[in-house]
Scaffold this active site. Structure first.
Site: not given
Ligand code: ADP
Ligand code: F6P
Length: 325
Positions: A15, A76, A106-107, A129-131, A133, A175, A254, A257
């Site tokens: 995000g 993503r 993010g994570d 990330t805005i969260d 977290d 979320r 949104h 964000r």
């Molecule tokens: P955020 O980074 O904000 O937590 P996501 O959880 O959607 O957002 O993860 C972002 C991107 O990071 C995913 O679309 C994917 O490309 C990559 N990613 C997430 N988890 C994994 C993983 N276990 N191994 C490799 N890449 C990952």
């Molecule tokens: O960026 C983090 C976040 O805003 C969460 O708080 C929210 O659940 C999620 O992203 C929603 O993302 P999207 O609408 O892009 O799937």
């Protein structure tokens, strides 16, 4: 290892968050200042495997500090969870002579960064990330701007709620995390705050405080709900049914964000971008840039991902006391 880095890649993933552009700018300018080349990778890991890359010079990041979102776009990329796709990412980086990568996200993005590192591409991760977290960091880029965006929206909703003597049930993002709901709830004087981390019941946590305040003559109510709790439309209907107070639900979505990043987000993003480049120059890899005790520092990605952040329960207790009317 030290001194080996010549070209740094930078991408944003997951995000988007206000302040990501300030972090990109810092990576580009600090690297250039140290005589390094920078390659901007579009659309997160998706752009890495599809070779959507371009060289970035210091002037390419002019006039972006004040812009929300990310000039590199974000995505993503679900296939990045596969080992063969991670290998492809490392290969692509080699083809473009990228010998160190900065990942802002993010994570989930950090998990990808860790696997890239294991597969041979040195990476450094920055929390964006805005969260707010990320367990190992007191702060994530975008949080402050998002809080202030929500604050303005809730203040506006309060005006009309007050005029119509209603109850407003407002859903904010988060979320799996309730930091946004909790902090804005305190800042805007919510009567009820619901977060995914804490169990709640309609009678005890919503009905009881509203009926208590109503009995004391209060006529307008704000219920702030994190996205992970959900169900705000049904909640508003149920409140109206049980209390007789006309109720409305608003899902902010949104709008939260986007927007021009706050000073805090611009400054922290600049510091974190600088720190990430310095780590790579020093030959470090597989690190998360994070904030601890108000200072920018770093931690091993795996260790950092294992750190759990818990919602400050004392702040939740404070919110309840402040909502007592
Ligand atoms: P955020 O980074 O904000 O937590 P996501 O959880 O959607 O957002 O993860 C972002 C991107 O990071 C995913 O679309 C994917 O490309 C990559 N990613 C997430 N988890 C994994 C993983 N276990 N191994 C490799 N890449 C990952
Ligand atoms: O960026 C983090 C976040 O805003 C969460 O708080 C929210 O659940 C999620 O992203 C929603 O993302 P999207 O609408 O892009 O799937």
């Amino acid at each position: 290892m030290a001194g080996k880095i010549k070209t740094i890649g930078v991408l944003t993933s997951g995000g988007d968050a206000p302040g990501m552009n300030a972090a990109i700018r810092a990576v580009v300018r600090v690297a250039a200042h140290s005589g390094l080349d920078v390659v901007g990778i579009k659309r997160g890991y998706s752009g890495l495997i599809k070779a959507e890359m371009k060289k970035m010079k210091p002037h390419d990041v002019s006039n972006i500090l004040q812009r929300g979102g990310t000039i590199l776009q974000t995505a993503r990329c679900l296939e990045f969870k596969r080992d063969d796709v991670i290998e492809k990412g490392v290969e692509m980086a080699k083809i473009f002579n990228i010998d160190g990568l900065v990942v802002i996200g993010g994570d989930g993005s950090f998990r990808g960064a860790e696997r890239l590192c294991k597969a041979g591409l040195p990476t450094i991760a920055i929390p964006g990330t805005i969260d707010n977290d990320i367990g190992c960091s007191e702060y994530t880029i975008g949080y402050d701007t998002c809080l202030n965006t929500i604050k303005s929206a809730v203040d506006n909703i309060k005006d009309t709620t007050e005029s119509h003597e209603r109850c407003s049930v407002i859903e904010v993002m988060g979320r799996t995390a309730g930091y946004l709901a909790l902090d804005v709830g305190i800042a805007c004087g919510a009567d009820v705050i619901l977060v995914p981390e804490i169990k709640w019941s309609f009678e005890e946590d919503i009905l009881k405080p509203i009926m208590h305040s109503k009995a004391n003559g209060e006529k307008r109510f704000i219920v702030l709900v994190a996205e992970g709790v959900g169900g705000v439309i049904e909640m508003a209907k149920k409140i109206e049914e049980k209390t007789g107070i006309e109720s409305r639900a608003t899902i902010l979505g949104h709008v939260q964000r986007g927007g021009s990043p706050s000073v805090r987000d611009r400054v922290i993003a600049s510091e974190m971008g600088n720190y990430a480049v310095e780590l790579l120059i020093a030959g470090k890899q597989n690190r998360i840039v994070c904030m601890k005790n108000g200072q920018i520092t770093d931690i091993d990605i795996k260790e950092g991902l294992a750190v759990k952040k818990t919602l400050p329960t004392e702040r939740m207790t404070l919110a309840k006391k402040l909502g007592y009317r």
